[in-house]
Scaffold this active site. Structure first.
Site, PDB file in Angstrom:
ATOM      1  N   ARG A  66       0.835  -1.197   0.000  1.00  0.00           N
ATOM      2  CA  ARG A  66       0.000   0.000   0.000  1.00  0.00           C
ATOM      3  C   ARG A  66       0.878   1.259   0.000  1.00  0.00           C
ATOM      4  O   ARG A  66       0.583   2.231  -0.687  1.00  0.00           O
ATOM      5  CB  ARG A  66      -0.841  -0.018   1.279  1.00  0.00           C
ATOM      6  CG  ARG A  66      -2.271   0.271   1.068  1.00  0.00           C
ATOM      7  CD  ARG A  66      -3.053   0.085   2.365  1.00  0.00           C
ATOM      8  NE  ARG A  66      -3.972  -1.022   2.279  1.00  0.00           N
ATOM      9  CZ  ARG A  66      -5.026  -1.090   1.471  1.00  0.00           C
ATOM     10  NH1 ARG A  66      -5.306  -0.100   0.664  1.00  0.00           N
ATOM     11  NH2 ARG A  66      -5.799  -2.143   1.454  1.00  0.00           N
ATOM     12  N   HIS A  92     -19.174  10.027  -0.129  1.00  0.00           N
ATOM     13  CA  HIS A  92     -19.499   8.707   0.402  1.00  0.00           C
ATOM     14  C   HIS A  92     -21.012   8.548   0.398  1.00  0.00           C
ATOM     15  O   HIS A  92     -21.734   9.445   0.847  1.00  0.00           O
ATOM     16  CB  HIS A  92     -18.943   8.566   1.823  1.00  0.00           C
ATOM     17  CG  HIS A  92     -19.218   7.221   2.415  1.00  0.00           C
ATOM     18  ND1 HIS A  92     -18.540   6.084   2.021  1.00  0.00           N
ATOM     19  CD2 HIS A  92     -20.122   6.819   3.339  1.00  0.00           C
ATOM     20  CE1 HIS A  92     -19.016   5.045   2.681  1.00  0.00           C
ATOM     21  NE2 HIS A  92     -19.962   5.456   3.488  1.00  0.00           N
TER      22      HIS A  92
HETATM   23  C1  GRF Z   1     -20.707   6.758  -5.722  1.00  0.00           C
HETATM   24  O1  GRF Z   1     -21.857   6.206  -5.182  1.00  0.00           O
HETATM   25  C2  GRF Z   1     -19.897   7.435  -4.646  1.00  0.00           C
HETATM   26  O2  GRF Z   1     -20.690   7.988  -3.635  1.00  0.00           O
HETATM   27  C3  GRF Z   1     -19.090   6.300  -4.079  1.00  0.00           C
HETATM   28  O3  GRF Z   1     -18.793   5.461  -5.178  1.00  0.00           O
HETATM   29  C4  GRF Z   1     -19.746   5.680  -6.211  1.00  0.00           C
HETATM   30  C5  GRF Z   1     -18.965   6.100  -7.411  1.00  0.00           C
HETATM   31  O4  GRF Z   1     -19.737   6.231  -8.564  1.00  0.00           O
HETATM   32  N1  GRF Z   1     -17.924   6.806  -3.389  1.00  0.00           N
HETATM   33  P1  GRF Z   1     -19.092   6.959  -9.828  1.00  0.00           P
HETATM   34  O5  GRF Z   1     -17.823   6.231 -10.186  1.00  0.00           O
HETATM   35  O6  GRF Z   1     -18.861   8.391  -9.465  1.00  0.00           O
HETATM   36  O7  GRF Z   1     -20.121   6.820 -10.909  1.00  0.00           O
END
Ligand code: GRF
Length: 208
Positions: A65, A109
């Site tokens: 990582r 998130h």
């Molecule tokens: C979204 O639901 C975001 O909240 C989460 O992962 C998803 C990503 O979707 N962190 P995208 O790649 O932006 O379409």
């Protein structure tokens, strides 16, 4: 003019929403690069088609990582970002990496944090019988899906909802929420005060 670097891992629809809003609303910012940890990330195609510089730092090529985060940081910093935007970037980040971008890295998130950090948020909201679900934009700190909250969007959880229907309803709101929050940063309207975010009033238009 602020430089924004966006990190994605897949579809990139939130990245796309930010790029479109920046262009449509003429923010004092530009997307310096879109970077993915997955070469096959769908969102890279959109970025390339818009003429945005892209890069791939594939995590599977790094043994640890720490090595991956170091390589990623080096790539990001070539684009001299004022802001790093995590948009569906599916990686747990090391503390030194997070520290390096303290106060200038945002994440979205799909839950009403502090509820449901981590994965599977939509199903968790359904299983808990929540009447409401949502998304949170927050500054990134070393603890996963924590950090000072900039803004949240809410949607109802409806009878018969599945993970798919609920996430689709929420995604529409995410696509408004993230551009709103990134724009606040770009306009210097976010202040972190003792772990809380204060949203400052827009600057007065200057008259001569
Ligand atoms: C979204 O639901 C975001 O909240 C989460 O992962 C998803 C990503 O979707 N962190 P995208 O790649 O932006 O379409």
């Amino acid at each position: 003019m602020k430089n924004i670097v966006i990190l994605i891992s897949g579809r990139g629809s939130n990245m796309e929403a930010v790029v479109r809003a920046l262009d449509a609303e003429g923010w004092p910012a530009r997307i310096a690069a879109v970077i993915s940890n997955k070469p096959e990330a769908k969102g890279l195609e959109f970025a390339r088609a818009r003429g945005i510089p892209t890069a791939v730092v594939a995590n599977k090529e790094y043994a640890t990582r720490a090595e991956f985060d170091a390589a990623l940081q080096e790539t990001i910093d070539r684009f001299e970002p004022d802001l790093v935007v995590l948009a569906g970037f599916m990686r747990i980040l090391t503390a030194p990496f997070v520290e390096h971008y303290a106060g200038r890295m945002l994440n979205i998130h799909p839950s009403l944090l502090p509820l449901y950090p981590g994965l599977g948020t939509h199903q968790q909201a359904i299983d808990a019988g929540d009447r409401e679900h949502g998304a949170t934009v927050h500054f990134v700190t070393a603890e996963l899906d924590h950090g000072p909250i900039v803004a949240q969007a809410r949607v109802p959880v409806l009878p018969g909802d599945t993970e798919d229907t609920l996430s689709a309803r929420l995604l529409v709101e995410e696509h408004k929420l993230y551009p709103y929050a990134v724009r606040l940063f770009v306009e210097d309207r976010l202040e972190i005060d003792n772990g809380d975010v204060r949203i400052l009033a827009p600057a007065e238009p200057t008259s001569i």
